[in-house]
Design an enzyme around this catalytic site. Structure first.
Site, mmCIF file in Angstrom:
data_model
loop_
_atom_site.group_PDB
_atom_site.id
_atom_site.type_symbol
_atom_site.label_atom_id
_atom_site.label_comp_id
_atom_site.label_asym_id
_atom_site.label_seq_id
_atom_site.Cartn_x
_atom_site.Cartn_y
_atom_site.Cartn_z
ATOM 1 N N ARG A 72 0.510 -1.044 0.193
ATOM 2 C CA ARG A 72 -0.277 -0.349 0.050
ATOM 3 C C ARG A 72 0.815 1.510 0.006
ATOM 4 N NH1 ARG A 72 -4.850 -0.014 4.483
ATOM 5 N NH2 ARG A 72 -3.184 0.801 5.893
ATOM 6 N N LYS A 174 -3.284 6.479 0.960
ATOM 7 C CA LYS A 174 -3.111 7.175 2.546
ATOM 8 C C LYS A 174 -1.844 8.150 2.916
ATOM 9 C CE LYS A 174 -2.578 4.754 7.343
ATOM 10 N NZ LYS A 174 -3.686 4.936 7.816
ATOM 11 N N GLU A 210 -16.812 5.613 4.285
ATOM 12 C CA GLU A 210 -15.507 5.182 5.523
ATOM 13 C C GLU A 210 -16.442 5.555 6.995
ATOM 14 O OE1 GLU A 210 -11.942 4.126 5.063
ATOM 15 O OE2 GLU A 210 -11.404 5.787 3.689
HETATM 16 N N1 PLP Z 1 -9.578 4.203 6.354
HETATM 17 C C1 PLP Z 1 -9.022 5.250 6.918
HETATM 18 C C2 PLP Z 1 -8.727 6.468 6.087
HETATM 19 C C3 PLP Z 1 -7.560 4.805 7.669
HETATM 20 O O1 PLP Z 1 -6.638 5.622 7.945
HETATM 21 C C4 PLP Z 1 -7.140 3.659 8.188
HETATM 22 C C5 PLP Z 1 -6.629 3.715 8.462
HETATM 23 O O2 PLP Z 1 -5.134 2.467 8.350
HETATM 24 C C6 PLP Z 1 -7.330 2.379 7.523
HETATM 25 C C7 PLP Z 1 -9.477 3.134 7.118
HETATM 26 C C8 PLP Z 1 -7.674 1.415 8.293
HETATM 27 O O3 PLP Z 1 -7.000 0.712 7.718
HETATM 28 P P1 PLP Z 1 -5.944 -0.908 8.081
HETATM 29 O O4 PLP Z 1 -6.614 -1.163 8.054
HETATM 30 O O5 PLP Z 1 -5.326 -1.069 6.618
HETATM 31 O O6 PLP Z 1 -5.182 0.185 9.136
HETATM 32 C C1 COI Z 2 -4.410 3.685 11.346
HETATM 33 O O1 COI Z 2 -5.491 2.655 11.685
HETATM 34 O O2 COI Z 2 -3.540 2.743 11.178
HETATM 35 C C2 COI Z 2 -4.517 4.624 10.893
HETATM 36 O O3 COI Z 2 -4.072 5.580 9.745
HETATM 37 C C3 COI Z 2 -5.870 5.776 11.917
HETATM 38 C C4 COI Z 2 -5.255 6.867 12.509
HETATM 39 C C5 COI Z 2 -4.448 6.906 13.203
HETATM 40 C C6 COI Z 2 -4.713 7.639 11.366
#
Ligand code: PLP
Ligand code: COI
Length: 331
Positions: A72, A174, A210
């Site tokens: 990612r 991200k 989201e």
């Molecule tokens: N959506 C957003 C906008 C986020 O910042 C995050 C955090 O990483 C997620 C979803 C969840 O993604 P992940 O499960 O890969 O941490």
């Molecule tokens: C994550 O879950 O890693 C996120 O990015 C959430 C956050 C603390 C911005």
């Protein structure tokens, strides 16, 4: 310090020269000195990842599916026209930071972990709007508890008319700007007494996208686990894992499809999921002044099962699917 329980001593830094990454090294310096004309300050050319190191009962330190963070971050770098990170550098930085800060990894049994924050920024004098010539890759970490207050208790959310990303924008990666765009709607929701914001699809504002910095998932009355399909949401590693666990460990059907806000009563349970959020149950969503509560407002049975599975896998109490857990040997 919010989500972080404390600061740690060591971080890792690597820099590019002529588009090539150097091998980087650990440092105790928390401050980064870069040019005032750096892209990250003006044009938002910066992105980050988030993953956690867990201490298991047997003392092993493990990461959860870090290969997916690696994929990612490079997708994000492509989107920002920044140089990709070599696999060795990405993982070496994380490993070095975890090892150097090993005394700050929370003990097993406290529901805590070491949150690891890799990031890349465009740096160096650059006044015109174009990609940076130079970049910094850094990793720091902090021991953390739960992101949303209350642990596994169901929380209240509210939809917003604001968008964090656009239909063909940067929602799938991200990048820093998505989070800047989310601060104002988040503040409005907090001021109104909600735990956070539900974003709707930016194109039509009719479908759930989201939950703040987490993905949305829900359970229908006939026990199908559903998550939104959308071009403006981050492909969450936790969501992907939850869908797998629902299918292969709980024998449930799963669907990735549109979740219309006007049809929200098709769900009996709902939750937010992410590295930081883990699984945070959603008690109710307020939309256009109407509050919809899921079930009796308590933590639903499927969500509780998924939470227990996920936590069990993080901390090594439940066997993980092949390849999900990567041990960091501390020696
Ligand atoms: N959506 C957003 C906008 C986020 O910042 C995050 C955090 O990483 C997620 C979803 C969840 O993604 P992940 O499960 O890969 O941490
Ligand atoms: C994550 O879950 O890693 C996120 O990015 C959430 C956050 C603390 C911005």
């Amino acid at each position: 310090m919010g989500y972080a329980l404390k600061e740690t001593k060591y971080r890792f830094r690597a820099w590019t020269k002529d588009g090539k990454w150097n091998i980087g090294s650990l440092t105790t310096d928390k401050n980064i000195t870069i040019h005032e004309g750096s892209n990250v300050f003006h044009y938002g050319q910066g992105l980050f990842e988030g993953l956690k190191a867990y201490k298991q009962k047997n003392g092993k330190i493990v990461l959860f599916r870090p290969d997916m963070n690696f994929i990612r971050i490079n997708q994000g770098l492509d989107r920002l026209v920044a140089p990709r990170l070599p696999e060795k550098l990405f993982f070496n930085a994380i490993t070095e930071v975890v090892k150097a800060n090993k005394d700050d990894i929370p003990e097993y049994g406290k529901g805590q972990s070491l949150y690891i924050r890799p990031f890349v920024i465009g740096q160096g004098m650059n006044l015109g709007v174009k990609p940076s010539d130079d970049y910094l890759y850094s990793v720091f970490c902090a021991p953390v508890g739960t992101y949303f207050k209350g642990g596994l208790s169901a929380l209240e959310f509210i939809t917003t008319d604001y968008d964090r990303a656009s239909t063909n924008g940067t929602g799938q990666v991200k990048v820093a700007g998505n989070y800047a765009a989310s601060l104002y709607p988040r503040q409005l929701a907090k001021d109104a007494g909600y735990a956070g914001v539900i974003y709707l699809d930016p194109g039509t504002h009719s479908k759930i996208d989201e939950v703040g910095a987490a993905n949305f998932f829900a359970v229908t009355h006939d026990n199908v686990v559903v998550t939104p399909k959308s071009s403006s949401i981050l492909p969450s590693i936790t969501r992907k894992s939850i869908l797998y666990l629902a299918e292969h460990y709980l024998g449930l059907k799963t669907e990735e499809r549109e979740c219309f806000i006007d049809n929200i009563s098709e769900f009996k349970e709902a939750g937010a999921c992410g590295t930081a959020a883990i699984i945070t149950p959603i008690k109710a969503i307020t939309h256009k002044g109407l509050r919809h509560q899921f079930g009796d407002g308590e933590v639903g049975t499927t969500i509780k099962k998924l939470y227990d599975l996920l936590i069990g896998i993080y901390y090594g109490d439940i066997e993980a699917p092949e390849g999900w857990i990567k041990e960091i040997k501390i020696d």
